[in-house]
Design an enzyme around this catalytic site. Structure first.
Site, PDB file in Angstrom:
ATOM      1  N   SER A   1      42.686 -78.649 -62.258  1.00 32.88           N
ATOM      2  CA  SER A   1      42.345 -77.376 -62.911  1.00 32.88           C
ATOM      3  C   SER A   1      41.221 -77.585 -63.913  1.00 32.88           C
ATOM      4  CB  SER A   1      43.576 -76.814 -63.636  1.00 32.88           C
ATOM      5  OG  SER A   1      43.174 -75.718 -64.437  1.00 32.88           O
TER       6      SER A   1
ATOM      7  N   HIS B   1      40.839 -76.349 -58.766  1.00 31.68           N
ATOM      8  CA  HIS B   1      41.583 -75.124 -59.122  1.00 31.68           C
ATOM      9  C   HIS B   1      40.802 -74.381 -60.207  1.00 31.68           C
ATOM     10  CE1 HIS B   1      45.370 -72.811 -59.544  1.00 31.68           C
ATOM     11  NE2 HIS B   1      45.165 -72.836 -60.852  1.00 31.68           N
TER      12      HIS B   1
ATOM     13  N   ASP C   1      40.774 -71.194 -62.630  1.00 27.52           N
ATOM     14  CA  ASP C   1      41.633 -70.196 -63.279  1.00 27.52           C
ATOM     15  C   ASP C   1      40.793 -69.053 -63.846  1.00 27.52           C
ATOM     16  OD1 ASP C   1      44.378 -71.221 -63.154  1.00 27.52           O
ATOM     17  OD2 ASP C   1      43.606 -72.886 -64.350  1.00 27.52           O
TER      18      ASP C   1
ATOM     19  N   MET D   1      40.867 -65.733 -65.992  1.00 26.76           N
ATOM     20  CA  MET D   1      41.707 -65.007 -66.966  1.00 26.76           C
ATOM     21  C   MET D   1      40.860 -63.930 -67.630  1.00 26.76           C
ATOM     22  SD  MET D   1      43.701 -68.153 -68.775  1.00 26.76           S
ATOM     23  CE  MET D   1      44.333 -69.550 -67.849  1.00 26.76           C
TER      24      MET D   1
ATOM     25  N   HIS E   1      42.606 -68.853 -58.760  1.00 29.14           N
ATOM     26  CA  HIS E   1      43.860 -68.272 -59.250  1.00 29.14           C
ATOM     27  C   HIS E   1      43.494 -67.113 -60.177  1.00 29.14           C
ATOM     28  CE1 HIS E   1      47.557 -69.055 -62.093  1.00 29.14           C
ATOM     29  NE2 HIS E   1      47.592 -67.858 -61.548  1.00 29.14           N
TER      30      HIS E   1
ATOM     31  N   MET F   1      44.197 -64.427 -62.679  1.00 36.61           N
ATOM     32  CA  MET F   1      45.123 -63.896 -63.696  1.00 36.61           C
ATOM     33  C   MET F   1      44.422 -62.711 -64.344  1.00 36.61           C
ATOM     34  SD  MET F   1      46.390 -67.567 -65.118  1.00 36.61           S
ATOM     35  CE  MET F   1      45.008 -68.378 -64.321  1.00 36.61           C
TER      36      MET F   1
ATOM     37  N   MET G   1      54.328 -70.330 -60.638  1.00 37.38           N
ATOM     38  CA  MET G   1      53.998 -70.734 -62.007  1.00 37.38           C
ATOM     39  C   MET G   1      55.186 -71.489 -62.581  1.00 37.38           C
ATOM     40  SD  MET G   1      50.905 -69.856 -62.543  1.00 37.38           S
ATOM     41  CE  MET G   1      50.933 -70.683 -64.132  1.00 37.38           C
TER      42      MET G   1
ATOM     43  N   ASP H   1      52.101 -74.784 -60.515  1.00 33.03           N
ATOM     44  CA  ASP H   1      51.020 -74.744 -61.510  1.00 33.03           C
ATOM     45  C   ASP H   1      51.604 -74.659 -62.912  1.00 33.03           C
ATOM     46  OD1 ASP H   1      48.671 -74.367 -62.884  1.00 33.03           O
ATOM     47  OD2 ASP H   1      48.196 -72.414 -61.998  1.00 33.03           O
TER      48      ASP H   1
HETATM   49  C1  DX5 Z   1      47.740 -71.908 -66.700  1.00 31.49           C
HETATM   50  C2  DX5 Z   1      46.824 -72.214 -65.547  1.00 31.49           C
HETATM   51  C3  DX5 Z   1      46.911 -73.615 -65.075  1.00 31.49           C
HETATM   52  C4  DX5 Z   1      46.573 -74.652 -66.114  1.00 31.49           C
HETATM   53  C5  DX5 Z   1      47.509 -75.789 -65.895  1.00 31.49           C
HETATM   54  O1  DX5 Z   1      47.863 -70.550 -66.847  1.00 31.49           O
HETATM   55  O2  DX5 Z   1      47.118 -71.362 -64.427  1.00 31.49           O
HETATM   56  O3  DX5 Z   1      46.170 -73.817 -63.874  1.00 31.49           O
HETATM   57  O4  DX5 Z   1      45.251 -75.129 -66.049  1.00 31.49           O
HETATM   58  O5  DX5 Z   1      47.335 -76.706 -66.899  1.00 31.49           O
HETATM   59  P1  DX5 Z   1      48.349 -77.933 -67.119  1.00 31.49           P
HETATM   60  O6  DX5 Z   1      48.337 -78.734 -65.853  1.00 31.49           O
HETATM   61  O7  DX5 Z   1      47.764 -78.636 -68.301  1.00 31.49           O
HETATM   62  O8  DX5 Z   1      49.711 -77.340 -67.404  1.00 31.49           O
HETATM   63 ZN    ZN Z   2      46.204 -71.833 -62.417  1.00 31.82          ZN
END
Ligand code: DX5
Ligand code: ZN
Length: 224
Positions: free
Chosen positions: A10, A35, A37, A39, A69, A71, A141, A180
């Site tokens: 990630s 990955h 993310d 947001m 991903h 969000m 999650m 994740d």
């Molecule tokens: C959190 C993200 C994850 C995050 C995971 O909302 O969706 O992908 O980067 O980070 P770690 O592996 O540090 O928990």
């Molecule tokens: Zn994620």
């Protein structure tokens, strides 16, 4: 995508000011998936990356598997189309972000990407029963989304096992399960035992000094 244990780094935990080099280092260390993310400050209390950055990553790394991903809320046709056109290989979203999960899973596949739904820790898996035909993967999650570096919530592993059983009983044993949040050397084996195939690793990978040895330790923990 062949089914085996895969690690998805990630970039939330990557060196954002030197991201291209950091991704190169991750791929050199044989991370399987990148990955990404997304947001939006609405679905979660954080703001990250958009399709412009994804496009730049795709341009530099034409062969990489890019796992987006989302969000964000609401999910729209434009958002999905933007990330598909920017070069996503896999796109997942949260069912709370749209009343049209079936339609958007279909759209993701129509645009040539693997389609997935993401379930928050408190989101029950029942709706999956009506969506197997549309799903390439389910992202569970294992923390509440929004930030890296949190601790895995053990109850979420039961949900991974439940989904694995539900999918197998429905004749979809090839469904990929991704976890994740809080995946680390100390937790990855329990995730695999519950039935996970793909492990997102942020702080357990990109926050480490040596990516080869971080990945070797994770693979080693899976054997143990
Ligand atoms: C959190 C993200 C994850 C995050 C995971 O909302 O969706 O992908 O980067 O980070 P770690 O592996 O540090 O928990
Ligand atoms: Zn994620």
């Amino acid at each position: 995508m062949e089914k085996k244990h895969l690690f998805a780094g990630s970039i939330l935990s990557a060196d954002l000011l030197d991201l291209g080099q950091d991704i190169q280092n991750a791929l050199d260390a044989k991370i399987d998936i990148i990955h990404f993310d997304v947001m939006d400050y609405h679905f979660v209390q954080n703001l990250t990356f958009g399709p412009g950055l994804l496009k730049a990553i795709r341009k530099r790394f034409p062969e990489a598997i890019l796992d987006v991903h989302l969000m964000v809320t609401p999910i729209t046709e434009q958002i999905i189309t933007d990330y598909a056109k920017a070069g996503a290989s896999m796109i997942s979203f949260h069912p709370e972000a749209t009343p049209h999960a079936d339609r958007y899973l279909t759209l993701i596949r129509d645009l040539g990407c693997k389609a997935g739904l993401v379930l928050n820790p408190a989101t029950p898996p029942e709706l999956l029963r009506y969506l197997w035909e549309r799903l390439d993967f389910v992202l569970v999650m294992t923390v509440n989304p929004g930030f890296g570096g949190q601790k895995l919530i053990p109850a979420t592993l039961q949900k991974v096992a439940d989904i694995r059983q539900m999918a197998t009983e429905a004749g979809h044993g090839d469904l990929l399960l991704e976890v994740d949040g809080g995946v680390a050397v100390s937790t990855v084996k329990a995730c695999a035992d519950a039935g996970a195939d793909i492990f997102v690793v942020g702080s357990a990978f990109f926050a480490q000094d040596n990516y080869e040895s971080a990945l070797a330790q994770l693979h080693g923990a899976l054997q143990g």
